[in-house]
Structures are given as structure tokens and as C-alpha cells.
Design a protein around this motif. Structure first.
Motif, PDB file in Angstrom:
ATOM      1  N   MET A   1       0.822  -1.214   0.000  1.00  0.00           N
ATOM      2  CA  MET A   1       0.000   0.000   0.000  1.00  0.00           C
ATOM      3  C   MET A   1       0.860   1.270   0.000  1.00  0.00           C
ATOM      4  N   LEU A   2       1.848   1.298   0.884  1.00  0.00           N
ATOM      5  CA  LEU A   2       2.589   2.550   1.071  1.00  0.00           C
ATOM      6  C   LEU A   2       3.705   2.721   0.046  1.00  0.00           C
ATOM      7  N   ARG A   3       4.396   1.642  -0.287  1.00  0.00           N
ATOM      8  CA  ARG A   3       5.507   1.773  -1.234  1.00  0.00           C
ATOM      9  C   ARG A   3       5.058   1.441  -2.651  1.00  0.00           C
ATOM     10  N   GLY A   4       4.452   0.268  -2.828  1.00  0.00           N
ATOM     11  CA  GLY A   4       4.034  -0.138  -4.175  1.00  0.00           C
ATOM     12  C   GLY A   4       3.008   0.811  -4.766  1.00  0.00           C
ATOM     13  N   ASN A   5       1.974   1.107  -3.990  1.00  0.00           N
ATOM     14  CA  ASN A   5       0.889   1.959  -4.492  1.00  0.00           C
ATOM     15  C   ASN A   5       1.018   3.418  -4.067  1.00  0.00           C
ATOM     16  N   GLY A   6       2.084   3.743  -3.365  1.00  0.00           N
ATOM     17  CA  GLY A   6       2.315   5.134  -2.983  1.00  0.00           C
ATOM     18  C   GLY A   6       1.198   5.741  -2.146  1.00  0.00           C
ATOM     19  N   ASP A   7       0.507   4.900  -1.379  1.00  0.00           N
ATOM     20  CA  ASP A   7      -0.605   5.335  -0.516  1.00  0.00           C
ATOM     21  C   ASP A   7      -1.730   6.006  -1.321  1.00  0.00           C
ATOM     22  N   ASP A   8      -1.863   5.608  -2.565  1.00  0.00           N
ATOM     23  CA  ASP A   8      -2.882   6.181  -3.452  1.00  0.00           C
ATOM     24  C   ASP A   8      -4.174   5.356  -3.331  1.00  0.00           C
ATOM     25  N   PRO A   9      -5.240   5.953  -2.759  1.00  0.00           N
ATOM     26  CA  PRO A   9      -6.475   5.172  -2.549  1.00  0.00           C
ATOM     27  C   PRO A   9      -7.151   4.721  -3.844  1.00  0.00           C
ATOM     28  N   ALA A  10      -6.753   5.293  -4.952  1.00  0.00           N
ATOM     29  CA  ALA A  10      -7.334   4.865  -6.234  1.00  0.00           C
ATOM     30  C   ALA A  10      -6.717   3.550  -6.711  1.00  0.00           C
ATOM     31  N   LYS A  11      -5.604   3.175  -6.112  1.00  0.00           N
ATOM     32  CA  LYS A  11      -4.944   1.923  -6.505  1.00  0.00           C
ATOM     33  C   LYS A  11      -5.339   0.816  -5.535  1.00  0.00           C
ATOM     34  N   SER A  12      -5.326  -0.403  -6.027  1.00  0.00           N
ATOM     35  CA  SER A  12      -5.781  -1.516  -5.189  1.00  0.00           C
ATOM     36  C   SER A  12      -4.665  -2.523  -4.934  1.00  0.00           C
TER      37      SER A  12
END
Lengths: 171, 110
Positions: A78-89
Motif C-alpha cells: 500500500m505505502l511503497r508499491g501503491n504510494g498510498d494512493d487510494p485509487a490503486k488496489s
């Protein structure tokens, strides 16, 4: 055991938990897709740990190894892979039987070098650091940790955690 | 998951109920720092009702310990169950913190 074969039907958790019969021939597969939100991690960990408990893995596996290792994989995703972006799952796939547990956590990031990123937090220089324990703990608490790039969806980053059921000690 | 702060003499006791993980570590950090700001210097974190701790939770304990020491205070721990003891041993954090078997012994240790 492969998470990709699709040959094994999902077994509803309630049936597994309530019948009390041996699960020797049963394989459970679960797949979750969740938005990037670290507040969800404890709920996901609770759900997965409950299934592992139903397969009679040792108590510490359900209360320590799985919760901590999965929590680390999810927060990294969540924090590194998706950069804490809530639009990403983040997708979580789990397969468990009487021999082993496999967890795959997939994020939308471009991946990382597992060897290079794993630090030893126990050295005199590192023990006082606030960060740098996540991958180390994952690797100490699971039998195998792998990272690879998925083909479907293409380019997504996968961390696979494998834990084998401990063999009973010889009398 | 919640954190309860109570005062026992000169010691602030923090009860961690549930998990101490990435989703709530900032709440613990802020609560302890607020007490530090008010002048409190002795902190005992009681894990009797704690499930598990992840690396970010461990990191917050390290960070708080450093900040409290810088102000001449001390952060000590109590009531680690077997899983939590394993976690502290794996990361060698058992060498960094003073850990008591019980809340009473933790309070007496100051």
C-alpha cells in the motif's frame, strides 16, 4: 500447490470451520481485492489468520508468523508499491492445505529488489533505526519470500510468502 | 485497537489494546509525545492486551524511546507474551528496552 491453477474450488470458510472433520484433503483458496488504505490491514490479517487456524497450523503461526508477515507485505504494497494512493488496489490471494500456506500480495508498483532492500536490523548501527525491519521480519517468519512481476495484470508487483507446516517431532 | 493512558504516581502507563501496527502507530506516538510535552518523563507501555506488533509499531517504540531519553526520561515495557518476546528477540530490541514480566514489576523498576 499453485495459486494460479484454478483447479481447486473455493471452500466457504464457514463450512471448514464448523464441521469439525479432518481437513487433510481440503484446499482452501481465497482472493481479496482491497483499496489502498492501511486501516484495512488488521481486518484482512484477521480474516486470513482465521482460515489458517481452521487448518490446525500451530498457534504461534496464527498469532505471530502470519499476522506480522502479512501485515508487512500489505503495508509495503500500500505505502511503497501503491504510494498510498487510494485509487490503486491491492490483491491478496491465499491458498492453504494441510501441508502449506501460500500468500500472494499484488500491488500496482514496479517492484523492488528483495535482496538489496532487506537489511539486518540487529546490527549495532541499525537497531536504533525507526525503519528497516519489515522485509527482515517477513523473511524470518516465513519459510520462503519471493518477489516477482506478474503477467496478469501485466507489470504488477507480487510478493509471495510461503510457510510449510512444521513436521511433528520424532518421538 | 486503542491506547489508554493512566497515571500511577510519576509514571504514565500506556495500555495497548489490540494491534500496534501501521494503521494506528501515529496515534500512540502523538499521545505519548503530548504527555512528554506536558512534562511527563517516565512511561511504561503495558502489552498485556496486545495482539501483535508490526515493524512500524516497533519503529514507533524505538523512536519514542529516543525522544524520551533526549528529555532525560525513560520508556519501559511490560507484559510481553511469548509471541511478542519472539518478535523483540528476532529484532534484538530486547537488548534496547527494559522489559518487565508484569505491570507491577515495571512500575517498581523506575
Amino acid at each position: 500447490m499453485s495459486l494460479r491453477s484454478g483447479r481447486h474450488p473455493q471452500v466457504p470458510a464457514g463450512e471448514v470451520a464448523s464441521d469439525g472433520a479432518s481437513l487433510g484433503s481440503v484446499r482452501l483458496a481465497l482472493e481479496l481485492e482491497v483499496p489502498t488504505d492501511v486501516r484495512l490491514i488488521s481486518r484482512i490479517v484477521q480474516l486470513v489468520s482465521r482460515q489458517v487456524r481452521d487448518f490446525d497450523f500451530p498457534a504461534h503461526v496464527c498469532s505471530l508468523n502470519v499476522p506480522v508477515a502479512l501485515s508487512e507485505a500489505l503495508s509495503n504494497a500500500m505505502l511503497r508499491g501503491n504510494g498510498d494512493d487510494p485509487a490503486k488496489s491491492v490483491r491478496i490471494r491465499m491458498a492453504v492445505d494441510d501441508q502449506e500456506l501460500i500468500l500472494e500480495v499484488t500491488d500496482e508498483g514496479s517492484g523492488f529488489d528483495l535482496e538489496r532492500c532487506t537489511q539486518d536490523p540487529t546490527t549495532a548501527d541499525n537497531v536504533l533505526r525507526e525503519d528497516g525491519r519489515g522485509l527482515y521480519l517477513m523473511r524470518r517468519l516465513m519459510d520462503r519470500v519471493e518477489r516477482f512481476t506478474d503477467t496478469a495484470p501485466a507489470g504488477h508487483n507480487v510478493v509471495r510468502l510461503t510457510l510449510y507446516r512444521p513436521r511433528p517431532e520424532a518421538p | 485497537m486503542s491506547f489508554t493512558m493512566t497515571r500511577n504516581g510519576a509514571i504514565v502507563v500506556v495500555d495497548v489494546e489490540g494491534q500496534l501496527i501501521v494503521g494506528n502507530r501515529q496515534e500512540l506516538k502523538q499521545k505519548v509525545l503530548d504527555e512528554l510535552e506536558k512534562g511527563e518523563r517516565k512511561f511504561l507501555v503495558d502489552f498485556a492486551r496486545t495482539g501483535y506488533i508490526d515493524s512500524s509499531g516497533l519503529g514507533v517504540l524505538v523512536s519514542l524511546s529516543k525522544k524520551i531519553r533526549e528529555q532525560g526520561g525513560e520508556l519501559r515495557l511490560a507484559n510481553l507474551n511469548d509471541d511478542l518476546k519472539t518478535l523483540f528477540e528476532l529484532t534484538k530490541l530486547d537488548t534496547l528496552f527494559q522489559i518487565a514480566d508484569s505491570r507491577e514489576r515495571g512500575l517498581e523498576s523506575f
